[in-house]
Motif scaffolding. Structure first.
Motif, short mmCIF file in Angstrom:
data_model
loop_
_atom_site.label_atom_id
_atom_site.label_comp_id
_atom_site.label_asym_id
_atom_site.label_seq_id
_atom_site.Cartn_x
_atom_site.Cartn_y
_atom_site.Cartn_z
N VAL A 375 0.85 -1.36 0.07
CA VAL A 375 -0.03 -0.10 0.06
C VAL A 375 0.67 1.25 0.05
N SER A 376 0.40 2.49 -0.30
CA SER A 376 0.98 3.78 -0.47
C SER A 376 0.19 4.71 0.31
N PRO A 377 0.84 5.33 1.55
CA PRO A 377 2.23 5.23 1.83
C PRO A 377 2.54 3.49 2.46
N ASN A 378 3.60 3.25 2.41
CA ASN A 378 3.79 1.81 3.42
C ASN A 378 3.85 1.94 4.66
N GLN A 379 3.55 2.94 5.35
CA GLN A 379 3.71 3.22 6.79
C GLN A 379 2.24 3.75 7.46
N SER A 380 1.84 2.91 8.34
CA SER A 380 0.61 3.59 9.24
C SER A 380 0.82 3.30 10.57
N VAL A 381 -0.25 3.76 11.55
CA VAL A 381 0.01 3.71 12.98
C VAL A 381 -0.88 2.66 13.36
N GLY A 412 -1.45 15.76 2.05
CA GLY A 412 -1.58 16.95 2.92
C GLY A 412 -1.28 16.86 4.57
N MET A 413 -1.16 15.68 4.70
CA MET A 413 -1.12 15.45 6.39
C MET A 413 0.64 15.05 6.35
N GLY A 414 1.46 16.05 6.36
CA GLY A 414 2.96 15.77 6.34
C GLY A 414 3.54 15.47 5.13
N ALA A 415 4.61 15.13 5.24
CA ALA A 415 5.38 14.68 4.00
C ALA A 415 5.10 13.07 3.74
N PHE A 416 4.14 13.31 2.47
CA PHE A 416 3.48 11.93 2.15
C PHE A 416 4.41 10.69 2.12
N GLY A 417 4.20 9.54 2.64
CA GLY A 417 5.18 8.65 2.43
C GLY A 417 6.32 8.50 3.69
N ASP A 418 6.29 9.37 4.37
CA ASP A 418 7.22 9.35 5.84
C ASP A 418 6.19 9.69 6.71
N PHE A 419 5.97 8.76 7.48
CA PHE A 419 4.80 8.49 8.65
C PHE A 419 5.11 7.64 9.70
N ARG A 420 5.70 7.92 10.69
CA ARG A 420 6.17 6.93 11.34
C ARG A 420 6.44 7.29 12.86
N SER A 437 7.15 12.83 11.02
CA SER A 437 7.23 13.04 9.50
C SER A 437 7.92 14.42 8.95
N GLY A 438 7.35 15.08 8.00
CA GLY A 438 7.91 16.43 7.79
C GLY A 438 6.73 17.21 6.93
N ILE A 439 6.78 18.53 6.64
CA ILE A 439 6.28 19.34 5.86
C ILE A 439 6.93 19.58 4.60
N GLU A 440 6.15 19.10 3.55
CA GLU A 440 6.58 19.23 2.02
C GLU A 440 7.38 20.41 1.80
N GLY A 441 8.71 20.46 1.41
CA GLY A 441 9.37 21.35 1.11
C GLY A 441 10.00 22.43 2.26
N GLU A 442 9.58 22.13 3.67
CA GLU A 442 9.77 22.97 4.59
C GLU A 442 10.54 22.41 5.47
N GLY A 443 10.62 21.01 5.74
CA GLY A 443 11.37 20.40 7.06
C GLY A 443 10.65 19.48 7.75
N GLY A 444 11.55 18.93 8.68
CA GLY A 444 10.73 17.98 9.56
C GLY A 444 10.01 18.41 10.44
N ALA A 445 8.94 17.47 10.89
CA ALA A 445 7.81 17.81 11.95
C ALA A 445 7.30 16.74 12.55
N ALA A 446 6.54 16.92 13.75
CA ALA A 446 5.94 15.97 14.47
C ALA A 446 4.42 16.51 14.37
N LEU A 474 18.34 20.05 10.89
CA LEU A 474 17.02 19.33 11.37
C LEU A 474 16.46 18.68 10.23
N GLY A 475 16.95 18.62 9.07
CA GLY A 475 16.50 17.59 7.76
C GLY A 475 15.21 17.80 7.54
N PRO A 476 14.84 17.14 6.50
CA PRO A 476 13.50 17.31 5.82
C PRO A 476 12.48 16.34 6.81
N ILE A 477 13.02 15.35 7.42
CA ILE A 477 12.02 14.34 8.17
C ILE A 477 12.54 14.27 9.35
#
Length: 759
Positions: A375-381, A412-420, A437-446, A474-477
């Motif tokens: 599935v995509s993304p390949n990570q879920s909670v 739209g919920m963080g950087a799509f594909g990075d969610f862990r 996760s991250g915010i597309e084009g902006e950097g890492g985020a919780a 602080l990186g993208p993710i």
């Protein structure tokens, strides 16, 4: 032993009844084959042979999942030279798998094989993902044919199964039998003949064409016990297979199926206890690979801590949740793997990091990152519950996964594909979660979520995010967000601690933190200052944070992984990779800074005190230190600079000074540093250079609290910063200590204790 089966046509038989030693007899040819095993030769520990265990009759051979294998040259001493084509083949074998291979590149973890699929030659009996298994053959006509176990007939872990596969070319059949019963059949052309893989060894426990991983590790190796392997050049009948199964049951087990004792098949830490580099009072898996420890929780008088674990070998591969339990946060017991990838739609491809909290009834629950590559993304909670309410199991060994993921990332919920890496906590108002996760084009985020019932979650937006323009490191993710309450500061404000681990392009992979305020209404974080700080300045040796509020004491405790800093070759040879750092208590100091100290319970590990003195010159102190030796020590020292601008201590020193590691403070630079340029002369080890970072002592003397544990060095300076590093001296006499400075200094106090193993 004699069987009721007619042994006509028996080509090869390994009964694995040696019970000891590094070879196994093939009884038809009377050839003894060497057993490949990592500790047949050992550089860092005592040599030990392959692991023999209780078999179905006599002993069986335990295959470790990454190094154990047998190569048998067909024809070597055989009385009947193997033909290039054969019209029939039967293989019967007892197997007790310990773990399943992931199935990388679609290949089988071989039980026994002599094959070349490209040339469509030979045969392969092996296991695939989640316990499914298959028998495959290459035919003279050029076809490659296979038969698979049907759903429901997988080979269970930690249990004996009797497996038979039959190729009958004359009848045009492939058959599979499990525990004496036929479970599958498949047609091949009548009159088919199996094409032998000439020039290829017969391998037990290893695929003839295994994938190479990290340039060192062979994948698709069998993990578990094997016993009574027999190969026939004829097709055994269903009656013969059933009789063979019943014979073992009746002759050795009173007519019931043999059982595997868990202690017989579990990963065994015994061969690693003598490894001169493996820490002895830091938490570690029994063997093989770990990364971050996580999901600490206290329940029913015990602390539970889980960890990312590859049980197949000391390499990063398909991740499970390992499990330890402790009464004191110091002495830990190994428990069975708590969560493993299963044949489901939830997490077939990995059980990644998460956290633990309590449900509405106060029972522990685990939140984890479910890996599903389909599935995509390949990570879920996802969620797993303890079976405590059904069976009252005090060690919480059994966990049952909730069948559906609880939080699935949407566009739209963080950087799509990075969610862990969900970090979940509960209070009187409900449950709250941070997800890395991250915010597309902006950097890492919780990212922040809330729930009233623990099962249905609402996205609340970013909890906190990086300004990647200001702080590119602080990186993208962000991974592994952790939020802990710190209490009230001097101004009467309620403070929290936010920890993250940046990853991705340009990221500095360390544990960064902010102290700030939790805005519970908006579920967001307002830091006191925008620039983050480091807890540890040791450069990628203190990573993978998790944390808990200890219900017993109210302390806020952080757990980390201590990275091993070695090559894949050395991790292969050693049989282990990484361990946990010491548990840290963190608190808000009176000056508003973050205080850190190892938990007090560690004092229970102190053995004999080797040394205690105060108010000595550097020269006097080093005379007293001359006879102090050890690689498992606790050291407390306070140094008054006097005329020195650099001062510290050398650890793991050889008598001639050829190898040593210097921990020191530079007053002019206001930095805590480690110099590893002379740490080791071993050509394969990586530890070298100078690492460190900022530490402002504000005029205080340097107070170092140091833990040496084989390759682990942890230095805590003035309750403000730690420096974690790794040392792998090549020489066994690298056991000395020496205080050091670039000028006159006063040693105000110094104490040294021997430390005891926790295992």
């Amino acid at each position: 032993m004699s069987h009721t089966t007619d042994d006509r046509g028996l080509m090869m038989h390994w009964d694995f009844d040696e019970g000891t030693g590094a070879n196994a007899l093939e009884s038809v040819s009377q050839v003894r084959d060497d057993i490949q095993y990592v500790f047949n030769q050992a550089e860092f520990t005592e040599r030990s042979g392959p692991q023999w265990r209780q078999g179905v009759t006599g002993s069986g051979l335990l295959f470790d999942g990454y190094s154990t294998a047998i190569a048998h040259q067909v024809n070597k001493g055989d009385t009947n030279n193997a033909p290039e084509f054969r019209s029939a083949l039967t293989i019967g074998v007892w197997v007790a798998p310990r773990f399943y291979d992931w199935g990388y590149e679609g290949k089988l973890a071989a039980i026994v094989n002599r094959h070349n699929m490209e040339r469509k030659q030979g045969y392969l009996l092996g296991m695939f993902r989640h316990g499914s298994w298959s028998f495959q053959v290459g035919l003279e006509e050029g076809g490659w044919k296979g038969i698979w176990s049907p759903n429901g007939y997988e080979l269970p872990k930690n249990e004996w199964s009797y497996v038979n596969c039959v190729f009958d070319g004359n009848q045009g059949e492939l058959k599979l039998y499990l525990n004496g019963c036929e479970i599958a059949s498949s047609a091949v052309p009548c009159g088919s003949r199996l094409a032998e893989a000439v020039g290829t060894d017969l391998l037990i426990g290893k695929n003839n064409h295994s994938s190479l991983w990290g340039e060192v590790f062979n994948l698709q190796m069998y993990s578990g016990i094997i016993d009574e392997l027999k190969m026939y050049n004829r097709a055994l009948s269903a009656e013969e297979v059933a009789a063979s199964y019943q014979h073992v049951l009746e002759s050795a087990h009173g007519g019931v199926k043999p059982q595997v004792q868990y202690d017989e098949i579990k990963l065994d830490r015994t061969p690693l206890l003598l490894d001169r580099h493996r820490p002895q009072y830091h938490v570690s898996p029994p063997a093989h690979w770990m990364n971050e420890p996580h999901a600490p929780i206290y329940f029913d008088g015990q602390y539970h801590l889980f960890y990312q674990h590859n049980p197949l070998g000391p390499f990063f591969y398909q991740i499970h949740w390992g499990h330890w339990v402790s009464k004191d946060l110091v002495h830990w017991r190994d428990l069975p793997v708590a969560l493993a990838p299963e044949k489901d739609q939830l997490a077939p491809d990995g059980i990644w990091s998460g956290s633990a909290t309590y449900d509405a009834d106060g029972l522990p629950v685990l939140f984890f990152t479910a890996g599903n590559d389909s599935v995509s993304p390949n990570q879920s909670v996802a969620l797993a519950r303890s079976t405590y309410s059904e069976n009252g199991d005090p060690d919480l060994v059994q966990w049952v996964k909730h069948p559906e993921p609880l939080i699935v990332q949407e566009k739209g919920m963080g950087a799509f594909g990075d969610f862990r890496d969900p970090f979940v906590w509960k209070d009187d108002d409900g449950w709250y979660a941070l997800v890395g996760s991250g915010i597309e084009g902006e950097g890492g985020a919780a990212l922040a979520f809330e729930s009233q019932d623990m099962l249905n979650w609402t996205y609340k937006g970013p909890f906190y995010q990086a300004d990647i323009q200001k702080f590119p490191y602080l990186g993208p993710i962000w991974e592994l967000p952790v939020l802990l309450p710190l209490g009230i500061d001097n101004q009467g404000e309620n403070k929290h601690l936010l920890l993250v681990s940046p990853v991705g392009k340009g990221a500095d992979v360390e544990v960064f933190y902010w102290i700030g305020r939790l805005d519970k209404h908006n579920l967001s974080f307002i830091p006191d200052q925008e620039e983050p700080e480091l807890i540890d300045v040791g450069d990628f040796h203190f990573t993978g944070p998790s944390g808990m509020v200890d219900p017993k004491t109210g302390r806020k405790i952080i757990f980390t992984i201590a990275q091993g800093d070695r090559t894949s070759e050395l991790e292969y040879q050693s049989g282990w990779a990484h361990n946990g750092g010491l548990p840290l208590s963190v608190y808000l100091r009176g000056d508003g800074r973050l205080g850190i100290e190892p938990i007090q319970e560690l004092q229970s590990l102190r053995g004999a005190k080797q040394l205690s003195f105060h108010d000595k010159s550097l020269t006097e102190a080093n005379v007293l230190l001359r006879d102090v030796q050890g690689d498992m020590l606790e050291i407390q020292v306070e140094l008054e600079p006097g005329g020195a601008t650099q001062l510290g201590i050398k650890v793991r020193c050889t008598p001639d000074g050829e190898e040593e590691t210097l921990l020191y403070y530079d007053l002019n630079e206001a930095k805590l540093l480690v110099d590893r340029t002379k740490t080791t002369q071993h050509p394969g080890e990586k530890c070298s250079g100078v690492q460190g970072g900022k530490l402002d002592l504000l005029g205080e003397n340097l107070k170092l609290h140091i833990y040496l544990d084989r390759s682990m060095v942890e230095a805590y300076a003035n309750g403000l910063k730690s420096l974690t590093t790794r040392v792998y001296p090549s020489r066994k006499d690298a056991l000395g200590l020496e205080l050091w400075g670039d000028g006159e200094l006063v040693v105000k106090t110094m104490e040294v204790w021997n430390m005891q193993s926790i295992w």
